[in-house]
Design a protein around this motif. Sequence first.
Motif, PDB file in Angstrom:
ATOM      1  N   GLU A 142       0.715  -1.075   0.116  1.00 12.54           N
ATOM      2  CA  GLU A 142      -0.003   0.021  -0.210  1.00 12.54           C
ATOM      3  C   GLU A 142       0.997   1.220   0.106  1.00 12.54           C
ATOM      4  OE1 GLU A 142      -2.954   1.639   3.419  1.00 12.54           O
ATOM      5  OE2 GLU A 142      -3.580  -0.482   2.508  1.00 12.54           O
ATOM      6  N   SER A 195      -1.695  -1.552  -6.619  1.00 15.25           N
ATOM      7  CA  SER A 195      -3.206  -1.592  -6.709  1.00 15.25           C
ATOM      8  C   SER A 195      -3.749  -2.456  -5.606  1.00 15.25           C
ATOM      9  CB  SER A 195      -3.517  -1.918  -8.149  1.00 15.25           C
ATOM     10  OG  SER A 195      -3.327  -3.405  -8.255  1.00 15.25           O
ATOM     11  N   LYS A 196      -5.125  -2.169  -5.492  1.00 14.21           N
ATOM     12  CA  LYS A 196      -5.847  -3.169  -4.662  1.00 14.21           C
ATOM     13  C   LYS A 196      -5.712  -4.611  -5.143  1.00 14.21           C
ATOM     14  CE  LYS A 196      -9.341   0.434  -2.930  1.00 14.21           C
ATOM     15  NZ  LYS A 196      -8.994   0.546  -1.810  1.00 14.21           N
TER      16      LYS A 196
END
Length: 147
Positions: free
Chosen positions: A118, A123-124
Amino acid sequence: MKKLILVFSLVFAAFSINAQSKFGQEITEEGAIPTTELLKKADGKEEITAKVSGVVESVCQVKGCWMKVKLDDGQTMRVTFKDYGFFVPKDIAGKTVVIDGTAKVKTTSVADLKHYAEDAGKSKDEIAKIKKPEKALGFVANGVIVK
């Protein structure tokens, strides 16, 4: 007057090219070993004190509170800073650094790996793919020189 400005600009540029930034404890480059040699020295040991030179692969984009230094075969070594006492600039990827401190083989939890991802701006989807802890060589630096 134009000559004076030109001379001043050239002198300033010469100093800027050779300028180094230092963070944390005052250290020198003397005695620094390349990361490849660190891997050999650390083989089979839990912990080793060393001064190492390497190239920064990435930096925490939140505060500069960690960086990854390139090792062999595309691997990296996470470098944190003693007692969270200093940070490095977030724009030093690709630059050579000298770090002085302690290298340790450690296991990083899934939660910490996700936190680091993070911080790095992943990215998620990339973060969601992190499922296993990671055992790797890490480094706690007392001081850093950015070249």
